[in-house]
Write a protein that holds these residues in place. Structure first.
Motif, PDB file in Angstrom:
ATOM      1  N   ASP A   1      33.464  41.798  28.644  1.00  9.98           N
ATOM      2  CA  ASP A   1      34.849  41.372  28.439  1.00  9.98           C
ATOM      3  C   ASP A   1      35.147  40.149  29.309  1.00  9.98           C
ATOM      4  O   ASP A   1      35.161  40.244  30.532  1.00  9.98           O
ATOM      5  N   PRO A   2      35.421  38.986  28.688  1.00 10.83           N
ATOM      6  CA  PRO A   2      35.666  37.775  29.486  1.00 10.83           C
ATOM      7  C   PRO A   2      36.971  37.827  30.282  1.00 10.83           C
ATOM      8  O   PRO A   2      37.167  37.037  31.190  1.00 10.83           O
ATOM      9  N   TYR A   3      37.845  38.761  29.962  1.00 11.09           N
ATOM     10  CA  TYR A   3      39.133  38.862  30.648  1.00 11.09           C
ATOM     11  C   TYR A   3      39.145  39.940  31.725  1.00 11.09           C
ATOM     12  O   TYR A   3      40.177  40.225  32.310  1.00 11.09           O
ATOM     13  N   PHE A   4      37.985  40.549  31.976  1.00 12.20           N
ATOM     14  CA  PHE A   4      37.923  41.665  32.923  1.00 12.20           C
ATOM     15  C   PHE A   4      38.528  41.308  34.278  1.00 12.20           C
ATOM     16  O   PHE A   4      39.373  42.028  34.796  1.00 12.20           O
ATOM     17  N   MET A   5      38.092  40.202  34.864  1.00  9.41           N
ATOM     18  CA  MET A   5      38.547  39.860  36.210  1.00  9.41           C
ATOM     19  C   MET A   5      40.031  39.510  36.223  1.00  9.41           C
ATOM     20  O   MET A   5      40.750  39.938  37.130  1.00  9.41           O
ATOM     21  N   SER A   6      40.521  38.766  35.238  1.00 13.08           N
ATOM     22  CA  SER A   6      41.949  38.427  35.244  1.00 13.08           C
ATOM     23  C   SER A   6      42.792  39.684  35.068  1.00 13.08           C
ATOM     24  O   SER A   6      43.839  39.830  35.704  1.00 13.08           O
ATOM     25  N   GLU A   7      42.330  40.621  34.252  1.00 10.04           N
ATOM     26  CA  GLU A   7      43.042  41.896  34.104  1.00 10.04           C
ATOM     27  C   GLU A   7      43.009  42.681  35.409  1.00 10.04           C
ATOM     28  O   GLU A   7      43.984  43.307  35.806  1.00 10.04           O
ATOM     29  N   ARG A   8      41.882  42.634  36.074  1.00  6.69           N
ATOM     30  CA  ARG A   8      41.734  43.342  37.350  1.00  6.69           C
ATOM     31  C   ARG A   8      42.690  42.768  38.390  1.00  6.69           C
ATOM     32  O   ARG A   8      43.323  43.499  39.136  1.00  6.69           O
ATOM     33  N   TYR A   9      42.786  41.440  38.438  1.00  6.82           N
ATOM     34  CA  TYR A   9      43.691  40.795  39.393  1.00  6.82           C
ATOM     35  C   TYR A   9      45.142  41.168  39.101  1.00  6.82           C
ATOM     36  O   TYR A   9      45.921  41.404  40.024  1.00  6.82           O
ATOM     37  N   LEU A  10      45.506  41.239  37.827  1.00 12.32           N
ATOM     38  CA  LEU A  10      46.862  41.660  37.470  1.00 12.32           C
ATOM     39  C   LEU A  10      47.117  43.102  37.904  1.00 12.32           C
ATOM     40  O   LEU A  10      48.212  43.439  38.341  1.00 12.32           O
ATOM     41  N   GLU A  11      46.092  43.952  37.796  1.00 11.64           N
ATOM     42  CA  GLU A  11      46.227  45.340  38.261  1.00 11.64           C
ATOM     43  C   GLU A  11      46.533  45.386  39.754  1.00 11.64           C
ATOM     44  O   GLU A  11      47.336  46.200  40.197  1.00 11.64           O
ATOM     45  N   TYR A  12      45.881  44.519  40.525  1.00 17.93           N
ATOM     46  CA  TYR A  12      46.152  44.483  41.962  1.00 17.93           C
ATOM     47  C   TYR A  12      47.617  44.179  42.221  1.00 17.93           C
ATOM     48  O   TYR A  12      48.253  44.798  43.070  1.00 17.93           O
ATOM     49  N   VAL A  13      48.151  43.220  41.497  1.00 20.42           N
ATOM     50  CA  VAL A  13      49.533  42.790  41.711  1.00 20.42           C
ATOM     51  C   VAL A  13      50.517  43.811  41.158  1.00 20.42           C
ATOM     52  O   VAL A  13      51.442  44.228  41.847  1.00 20.42           O
ATOM     53  N   GLU A  14      50.312  44.237  39.916  1.00 15.74           N
ATOM     54  CA  GLU A  14      51.252  45.167  39.290  1.00 15.74           C
ATOM     55  C   GLU A  14      51.193  46.548  39.921  1.00 15.74           C
ATOM     56  O   GLU A  14      52.219  47.166  40.180  1.00 15.74           O
ATOM     57  N   GLY A  15      49.996  47.049  40.185  1.00 15.64           N
ATOM     58  CA  GLY A  15      49.849  48.378  40.760  1.00 15.64           C
ATOM     59  C   GLY A  15      50.054  48.416  42.262  1.00 15.64           C
ATOM     60  O   GLY A  15      50.257  49.476  42.834  1.00 15.64           O
ATOM     61  N   GLY A  16      49.991  47.256  42.886  1.00 14.30           N
ATOM     62  CA  GLY A  16      50.079  47.208  44.336  1.00 14.30           C
ATOM     63  C   GLY A  16      51.334  46.537  44.855  1.00 14.30           C
ATOM     64  O   GLY A  16      51.326  45.963  45.941  1.00 14.30           O
ATOM     65  N   ARG A  17      52.422  46.612  44.085  1.00 14.50           N
ATOM     66  CA  ARG A  17      53.661  45.947  44.506  1.00 14.50           C
ATOM     67  C   ARG A  17      54.109  46.375  45.893  1.00 14.50           C
ATOM     68  O   ARG A  17      54.433  45.541  46.734  1.00 14.50           O
ATOM     69  N   ALA A  18      54.130  47.665  46.127  1.00 17.92           N
ATOM     70  CA  ALA A  18      54.590  48.164  47.433  1.00 17.92           C
ATOM     71  C   ALA A  18      53.643  47.715  48.540  1.00 17.92           C
ATOM     72  O   ALA A  18      54.088  47.307  49.623  1.00 17.92           O
ATOM     73  N   GLU A  19      52.340  47.772  48.272  1.00 11.08           N
ATOM     74  CA  GLU A  19      51.352  47.384  49.270  1.00 11.08           C
ATOM     75  C   GLU A  19      51.436  45.886  49.571  1.00 11.08           C
ATOM     76  O   GLU A  19      51.363  45.468  50.730  1.00 11.08           O
ATOM     77  N   ILE A  20      51.588  45.074  48.542  1.00 14.85           N
ATOM     78  CA  ILE A  20      51.711  43.631  48.745  1.00 14.85           C
ATOM     79  C   ILE A  20      53.009  43.315  49.481  1.00 14.85           C
ATOM     80  O   ILE A  20      53.040  42.463  50.370  1.00 14.85           O
TER      81      ILE A  20
END
Length: 152
Positions: free
Chosen positions: A103-122
């Motif tokens: 999947d060519p979008y794997f890393m960009s999706e992963r980075y979005l997961e960090y931001v969306e799933g980690g709002r409180a942590e960020i």
């Protein structure tokens, strides 16, 4: 700009200073560093770490990663914070996972997961960045490029 600092055991340790900002200025050198996992410490690495006068380590690795490879500098620093950007799972080492997919979008999706799933942590991380006593500091994960790169 983004100068690598040569440790014996730590790889990908870089100064975040010297980059141009949107306001036409530059980020301060010797203020924020980014890195891979903080391996070691060898005597030379300990000496270099002391020379940098780091006050804070912000470790972005997941709990299982911390258990497997504890941060060896944790007790040698004034402030140590573990901020898990990997969610509930041990989802560190995204680069390794990316080799298992086409999947060519794997890393960009992963980075979005960090931001969306980690709002409180960020949010917690940026709150720490607002406190002068935390500087100079280093932010790191395992390789120093995915979770750390998103935050930097």
């Amino acid at each position: 700009m983004g100068n690598r600092i040569k440790f014996e055991e730590i790889v990908n340790f870089r100064d975040v200073g010297g980059y141009n900002t949107a306001l036409g200025k530059q980020t301060l050198e010797g203020f924020i560093y980014r890195s891979s996992m903080l391996f070691g410490p060898t005597p030379a690495d300990q000496q270099l770490m002391q020379k940098l006068n780091l006050q804070t380590i912000i470790d972005l690795r997941a709990p299982a990663e911390l258990e497997r490879e504890p941060n060896p500098y944790k007790d040698e620093i004034n402030h140590y914070y573990s901020i898990n950007l990997s969610g509930q799972q041990d989802r560190g080492r995204a680069a390794e996972l990316s080799t298992q997919t086409t999947d060519p979008y794997f890393m960009s999706e992963r980075y979005l997961e960090y931001v969306e799933g980690g709002r409180a942590e960020i949010g917690r991380l940026f709150h720490l960045l607002l406190q002068k006593e935390h500087y100079p500091l280093v932010i790191h994960c395992s390789a120093g490029k995915d979770r750390t790169g998103v935050v930097i």
